[in-house]
Design a protein around this motif. Structure first.
Motif, PDB file in Angstrom:
ATOM      1  N   UNK A  51      75.084  27.594  -4.443  1.00 56.14           N
ATOM      2  CA  UNK A  51      74.239  28.330  -5.378  1.00 56.14           C
ATOM      3  C   UNK A  51      74.581  27.900  -6.796  1.00 56.14           C
ATOM      4  N   UNK A  52      73.600  28.050  -7.676  1.00 50.81           N
ATOM      5  CA  UNK A  52      73.831  27.826  -9.107  1.00 50.81           C
ATOM      6  C   UNK A  52      72.941  28.791  -9.879  1.00 50.81           C
ATOM      7  N   UNK A  53      73.536  29.608 -10.715  1.00 52.90           N
ATOM      8  CA  UNK A  53      72.767  30.537 -11.528  1.00 52.90           C
ATOM      9  C   UNK A  53      71.903  31.494 -10.735  1.00 52.90           C
ATOM     10  N   UNK A  54      72.330  31.876  -9.523  1.00 55.20           N
ATOM     11  CA  UNK A  54      71.575  32.816  -8.701  1.00 55.20           C
ATOM     12  C   UNK A  54      70.540  32.182  -7.795  1.00 55.20           C
ATOM     13  N   UNK A  55      70.400  30.850  -7.840  1.00 57.10           N
ATOM     14  CA  UNK A  55      69.405  30.156  -7.002  1.00 57.10           C
ATOM     15  C   UNK A  55      70.089  29.184  -6.044  1.00 57.10           C
ATOM     16  N   UNK A  56      69.408  28.905  -4.914  1.00 58.69           N
ATOM     17  CA  UNK A  56      69.914  27.889  -3.995  1.00 58.69           C
ATOM     18  C   UNK A  56      69.938  26.559  -4.747  1.00 58.69           C
ATOM     19  N   UNK A  72      67.873  22.551   6.786  1.00 59.97           N
ATOM     20  CA  UNK A  72      69.230  22.146   6.424  1.00 59.97           C
ATOM     21  C   UNK A  72      69.111  20.933   5.521  1.00 59.97           C
ATOM     22  N   UNK A  73      69.689  21.052   4.336  1.00 60.25           N
ATOM     23  CA  UNK A  73      69.618  19.924   3.426  1.00 60.25           C
ATOM     24  C   UNK A  73      69.877  20.317   1.995  1.00 60.25           C
ATOM     25  N   UNK A  74      69.296  19.522   1.105  1.00 56.07           N
ATOM     26  CA  UNK A  74      69.532  19.694  -0.326  1.00 56.07           C
ATOM     27  C   UNK A  74      68.520  20.655  -0.953  1.00 56.07           C
ATOM     28  N   UNK A  75      69.003  21.376  -1.972  1.00 55.02           N
ATOM     29  CA  UNK A  75      68.197  22.325  -2.736  1.00 55.02           C
ATOM     30  C   UNK A  75      68.380  22.048  -4.222  1.00 55.02           C
ATOM     31  N   UNK A  76      67.350  22.374  -4.993  1.00 57.39           N
ATOM     32  CA  UNK A  76      67.457  22.304  -6.448  1.00 57.39           C
ATOM     33  C   UNK A  76      66.650  23.450  -7.040  1.00 57.39           C
ATOM     34  N   UNK A  77      67.277  24.265  -7.857  1.00 58.84           N
ATOM     35  CA  UNK A  77      66.622  25.410  -8.513  1.00 58.84           C
ATOM     36  C   UNK A  77      65.834  26.282  -7.546  1.00 58.84           C
ATOM     37  N   UNK A  78      66.384  26.524  -6.355  1.00 60.74           N
ATOM     38  CA  UNK A  78      65.763  27.418  -5.384  1.00 60.74           C
ATOM     39  C   UNK A  78      64.760  26.776  -4.449  1.00 60.74           C
ATOM     40  N   UNK A  79      64.459  25.478  -4.603  1.00 60.95           N
ATOM     41  CA  UNK A  79      63.465  24.800  -3.761  1.00 60.95           C
ATOM     42  C   UNK A  79      64.109  23.650  -2.975  1.00 60.95           C
ATOM     43  N   UNK A  80      63.532  23.343  -1.827  1.00 62.79           N
ATOM     44  CA  UNK A  80      63.976  22.174  -1.061  1.00 62.79           C
ATOM     45  C   UNK A  80      63.771  20.954  -1.946  1.00 62.79           C
ATOM     46  N   UNK A  81      64.819  20.168  -2.110  1.00 65.25           N
ATOM     47  CA  UNK A  81      64.726  19.026  -3.014  1.00 65.25           C
ATOM     48  C   UNK A  81      65.826  18.030  -2.653  1.00 65.25           C
ATOM     49  N   UNK A 100      60.585  19.496  -5.042  1.00 68.50           N
ATOM     50  CA  UNK A 100      60.028  20.786  -5.487  1.00 68.50           C
ATOM     51  C   UNK A 100      59.450  21.601  -4.329  1.00 68.50           C
ATOM     52  N   UNK A 101      60.137  21.609  -3.178  1.00 70.53           N
ATOM     53  CA  UNK A 101      59.720  22.416  -2.037  1.00 70.53           C
ATOM     54  C   UNK A 101      58.692  21.781  -1.125  1.00 70.53           C
TER      55      UNK A 101
END
Length: 178
Positions: A51-56, A72-81, A100-101
């Motif tokens: 998590x970072x700043x409350x987001x996945x 299962x994988x990478x996330x950025x700012x709460x979205x699959x990325x 971006x999801x």
């Protein structure tokens, strides 16, 4: 629950919300930040990861629909990325790149909830786009009195260009089964 530093929750802790959801893991300034486990109000949907700043954000694993579906994988700012694998309750799956999801970049979509279909290649906004190969089994449809078609005639492949989910040229071939 957890340690307070300068009136802020910091370190390993547990948060619980009135709707029944909870989080246990690392916190900074009261936000999910670092490694942790979030359980949604339904008690079935769970995310374990970074998590970072409350987001996945970072690597993580999301399960839902009683474990029949997951990402299962990478996330950025709460979205699959980034690189990841999505499995749907139907058994269909996508293994590849996300932005971006949405499925974007190189990946393979496999449909298993009917005749087997597979599309490997470039994707953009959840649709095949660019170079790719799509294989599928033709449905059995026989005229009255005809013998069954040999299985190698049921395997088909299109290899070529795609634009917004549609084929843009006619390079279609039949594959031989071995």
């Amino acid at each position: 629950e957890g340690p307070f530093v300068a009136s802020q929750v910091k370190g390993w802790g547990r948060l619980s919300w009135p709707d029944g959801s909870s989080y246990e893991g690392e916190l900074i300034k009261g936000l999910r930040h670092g490694q942790g486990l979030y359980i949604a109000p339904d008690g079935v949907t769970k995310y374990e990861g970074q998590w970072q700043g409350g987001r996945r954000h970072g690597m993580g694993h999301l399960t839902y629909s009683h474990g029949e579906a997951s990402y299962a994988g990478e996330w950025q700012n709460g979205a699959k990325h980034g690189q990841g694998r999505q499995l749907w309750p139907s058994g269909n799956s996508f293994d590849g790149q996300w932005r971006c999801g949405k499925m974007s970049g190189h990946g393979t979509m496999l449909w298993c909830d009917g005749p087997t279909e597979k599309n490997t290649g470039q994707w953009e906004d959840d649709k095949p786009s660019g170079e790719g190969a799509y294989t599928w089994q033709a449905p059995k449809s026989f005229a009255e009195g005809e013998k069954e078609m040999p299985s190698q005639q049921m395997n088909n492949c299109y290899h070529g260009q795609w634009s917004r989910g549609a084929r843009t040229d006619r390079k279609s071939t039949r594959l031989n089964s071995s």
